[in-house]
Design an enzyme around this catalytic site. Structure first.
Site, PDB file in Angstrom:
ATOM      1  N   GLU A 120       0.817  -1.200   0.000  1.00 49.35           N
ATOM      2  CA  GLU A 120       0.000   0.000   0.000  1.00 49.35           C
ATOM      3  C   GLU A 120       0.858   1.260   0.000  1.00 49.35           C
ATOM      4  O   GLU A 120       0.499   2.276  -0.607  1.00 49.35           O
ATOM      5  CB  GLU A 120      -0.909   0.015   1.230  1.00 49.35           C
ATOM      6  CG  GLU A 120      -2.157  -0.813   1.106  1.00 49.35           C
ATOM      7  CD  GLU A 120      -3.231  -0.096   0.312  1.00 49.35           C
ATOM      8  OE1 GLU A 120      -4.186   0.411   0.899  1.00 49.35           O
ATOM      9  OE2 GLU A 120      -3.093  -0.033  -0.920  1.00 49.35           O
ATOM     10  N   THR A 168      -5.312   8.738  -4.160  1.00 50.84           N
ATOM     11  CA  THR A 168      -5.152   8.627  -2.711  1.00 50.84           C
ATOM     12  C   THR A 168      -4.331   9.784  -2.158  1.00 50.84           C
ATOM     13  O   THR A 168      -4.628  10.339  -1.097  1.00 50.84           O
ATOM     14  CB  THR A 168      -4.483   7.291  -2.358  1.00 50.84           C
ATOM     15  OG1 THR A 168      -5.289   6.217  -2.863  1.00 50.84           O
ATOM     16  CG2 THR A 168      -4.330   7.141  -0.851  1.00 50.84           C
TER      17      THR A 168
END
Length: 291
Positions: A120, A168
């Protein structure tokens, strides 16, 4: 060779920023792994043209390196990148679970969460457990520095994904640096309510707990039509509505008979502002599955 299906996820759920997450019954990534002398990656499926196949730039490459488990990895994307549905987390979770088994590393599912979070970090710049935890373990998860708590909740959900891209990094960039004490107190109350609702399989309590006056309002400006979609979903029977993860997906909790009406209302509201969207009538599901 083995194959792993890892589900999409919805993180934050309003009051649980960087802590709460749920595994969704659908959509999902399917990842096939085979031992190799070095890691190579092939990607197909939705949005695959935007995902780097270089292992140094891909979430699964970071996971393979962390596990010292080189492999040929084929990713069939079912979770669109930049969707707010944990796309990178699904691939990382599948790789962690699959490589752990392929190489017999012996890690538990909970122990694999921080390993998958290393993947991630390739996308978001920081390692966060809120998406990878439910994608690996399933259910509703509470991820903190002390580990992951899982609840096997049964809550109907509707996820509406508009044809909008929210990165993000951009979504994290608008998060306020501070909050008032009153907001902190409200958030704690909502988070407690949501957690209680998950334990009771109660969509009404979960919906109440999806409120947030700190992060969600700041991110709502990145999603054209968000306020109208939220209002339409509530009008069709949703018990709670918020932004899924970084967005742009809008996630709603509801009772099972209302799922279709809520989904239709959300799509129509996006269409009214000129944004195409698709809907997933889903529920809280299982974690990564090897087959």
């Amino acid at each position: 060779m083995l194959t792993v299906r890892a589900p999409a996820t919805s993180a934050n759920l309003g009051s649980g920023f960087d802590v709460f997450g749920v595994a969704l019954d659908r959509p999902a990534d399917v990842v096939r792994l085979e031992k190799a002398s070095r890691t190579t990656i092939d990607i197909t499926g939705v949005g695959s043209q935007y995902i780097p196949e270089d292992p140094d730039k891909n979430t699964v490459g970071a996971v393979a390196e962390a596990l010292d488990a080189p492999a040929h990895i084929q990713i069939d994307k079912g979770v669109r990148p930049a969707s707010g549905l944990g796309s990178s987390a699904a691939s990382a979770a599948a790789a962690a679970v699959g490589l752990n088994e392929l190489y017999d590393r012996g890690y538990s599912r909970e122990e694999l969460v921080p390993i998958a979070a290393k993947g991630e970090a390739v996308v978001s710049g920081d390692a966060h457990d809120d998406n990878v935890a439910p994608s690996i373990m399933g259910g509703f998860t509470i991820a903190t520095d002390d580990g992951v708590t899982k609840v096997d909740a049964d809550i109907p959900l509707v996820a509406c994904l508009p044809d909008i891209v929210v990165s993000t990094r951009d979504a994290r960039g608008v998060v306020p640096d501070t909050a008032r004490v009153e907001q902190l107190v409200e958030t704690v109350g909502w988070a407690a309510t949501l957690t209680s609702g998950m334990h009771r399989d109660d969509p009404d309590l979960v919906g109440q707990g999806m409120n947030d006056t700190v992060v969600t309002p700041a991110r709502a400006d990145l999603i054209e039509g968000y306020d109208a979609v939220k209002s339409a979903a509530h009008g069709a029977g949703a018990t709670g509505v918020t932004i899924s993860g970084a967005g742009p997906t809008v996630i709603a909790a509801c009772h099972e008979p209302d799922k279709r009406a809520v989904g239709t209302a959300m799509i129509d509201a996006f269409n009214d502002v000129g944004v195409e969207a698709r809907v997933y009538q889903t529920e809280i599901g299982d974690g990564a599955t090897v087959f």
